[in-house]
Write a protein that holds these residues in place. Structure first.
Motif, short mmCIF file in Angstrom:
data_model
loop_
_atom_site.label_atom_id
_atom_site.label_comp_id
_atom_site.label_asym_id
_atom_site.label_seq_id
_atom_site.Cartn_x
_atom_site.Cartn_y
_atom_site.Cartn_z
N GLU A 1 43.34 -14.38 -50.75
CA GLU A 1 44.73 -15.26 -49.67
C GLU A 1 45.66 -15.97 -50.42
O GLU A 1 46.86 -15.65 -50.08
N ALA A 2 45.65 -16.45 -51.92
CA ALA A 2 47.03 -17.16 -52.46
C ALA A 2 48.27 -15.97 -53.10
O ALA A 2 48.63 -16.19 -52.26
N ASN B 1 49.97 -15.01 -49.85
CA ASN B 1 51.48 -16.12 -49.12
C ASN B 1 52.07 -16.05 -49.91
O ASN B 1 53.03 -16.86 -49.39
N LYS B 2 52.21 -15.61 -51.35
CA LYS B 2 53.11 -15.79 -51.80
C LYS B 2 54.86 -14.71 -51.42
O LYS B 2 54.07 -13.75 -50.74
#
Length: 394
Positions: free
Chosen positions: A299-300, A303-304
């Motif tokens: 997820e992280a 999101n970038k």
């Protein structure tokens, strides 16, 4: 005791083809089968439309311990010969991807055609007949005890199929008979079969059930297929998976290219140059279903935005897209397998006639032997070709 020139055990594709071929040669032929209906596997094949052969059949479309074994039978009875038979019976058909041929209407037409050919040739079919003990006397004649009476014959043809789809009556009878007469039987495995998830994979990927994407899948031995990949509740399926399952061994991982025909590195670099502020989730969702993207990547990371990704992350992204390595739990087994790999060792048989070298008069045809075709009509073509080869020799 009722005597026949030829008795064929198994009223499936190979058995019926053999019966008609031998019948037209003037042989007195009887086909015996425990089933209530002839050609049960034909009827459910190809989604009920029967993928009866392929426009282009080559020996390398088959898996066999002896790669040369299939050449003679395939050369003497080609897919074009079977297509001609289908056309003579007025069956309409169509071609799909990779040369696969299907009935326009129903697989029942193929079964009816084979039964009609048997009728015209004088070959008789006796269903609902349980096979008991089979012996060979000093004269060389075979005796077949059934639940109804005892038969004898000069030529005995085993066309009992493999272990796939037991609900259709699959049994190991053919393998047991081969061993009884001293023939070697190679270990059997489910082929053309879906894979199942590991427990932790199931939690992650089960919600993707129903998603299908183009793919190129590679087995450990380097064999590769480019076709659709389907996510299911139980695991992975679709044509690409079924094909690769024939070349997979337990404990081996498979490599999946989720962007076949696309250079992932070049595509990522292009987005980075033209849309540096686009986040990774949106970038990947142009190429793959969003739900799949979210299951595959952190997820992280998703999101970038593109220009926040470091070189190492971009490199790993390309690797994950082009060669996703995954270790599946296993296969769904014979329950859903379309074929059985392994079986009667072809080194025991004549490639011209399918007769056992050590037992004159005993023949094996179709799926019971160690010959398995790719997905796409090849297994039916082997049934037709091996059936005709034995039918011309009995």
């Amino acid at each position: 005791m009722k005597h026949h020139d030829v008795i064929i055990i198994g009223a499936g594709a190979a058995g019926l083809m053999c019966a008609a071929t031998a019948g037209y040669r003037g042989r007195d032929v009887l086909v015996l089968d425990a089933a209530k209906q002839a050609g049960k596997k034909i009827l459910i094949s190809g989604g009920g439309r029967c993928n009866f052969t392929n426009q282009k059949v080559e020996p390398n479309n088959f898996i066999c311990g002896n790669g040369h074994f299939v050449k003679s039978a395939l050369a003497r009875y080609r897919s074009s010969d079977f297509i001609e038979l289908v056309e003579r019976h007025g069956i309409e058909y169509h071609e799909r991807d990779h040369g696969q041929l299907f009935c326009n209407d129903s697989a029942k037409e193929i079964v009816t055609m084979l039964q009609t050919e048997c009728e015209w040739s004088g070959a008789k079919i006796k269903l609902r007949t349980e096979i008991g003990k089979i012996t060979q006397g000093d004269s060389g004649k075979f005796e077949i005890a059934t639940d109804q009476q005892i038969y004898s014959c000069d030529s005995l043809v085993i066309a009992t199929g493999g272990l796939s789809m037991p609900k259709l009556g699959a049994s190991p009878l053919g393998y047991h008979l081969a061993e009884q007469f001293g023939l070697k039987v190679l270990p059997t495995y489910a082929g053309l079969v879906p894979f199942t998830w590991q427990p932790e994979q199931k939690l992650k990927f089960e919600p993707l059930s129903g998603i299908a994407v183009p793919s190129t899948i590679t087995a450990k031995d380097g064999t590769q297929f480019s076709e659709a990949l389907l996510f299911t509740h139980r695991g992975l399926s679709g044509p690409a998976i079924l094909q690769i399952s024939n070349f997979w061994k337990p404990g081996e991982s498979i490599s999946i290219n989720l962007l076949p025909g696309i250079d992932a590195r070049a595509a990522i670099e292009l987005v980075l140059a033209n849309h540096p502020k686009q986040n990774l989730r949106n970038t990947l969702s142009h190429w793959l279903p969003k739900r799949l993207v979210e299951a595959l990547f952190d997820e992280a990371l998703l999101n970038k935005v593109m220009n926040q990704l470091v070189h190492k992350e971009l490199e790993q992204l390309a690797v994950d897209l082009e060669s996703w390595e995954i270790l599946m739990n296993g296969t769904e087994g014979y329950r859903t397998a379309e074929v059985t790999l392994g079986g009667v060792d072809t080194n025991e048989l004549s490639s011209k006639s399918m007769e056992a070298k050590s037992v004159p008069g005993l023949f094996f045809i179709g799926e019971v032997m160690d010959v398995s075709g790719w997905l796409g009509g090849f297994n039916f073509q082997w049934a037709w070709s091996s059936g005709v080869a034995a039918g011309q020799a009995v």
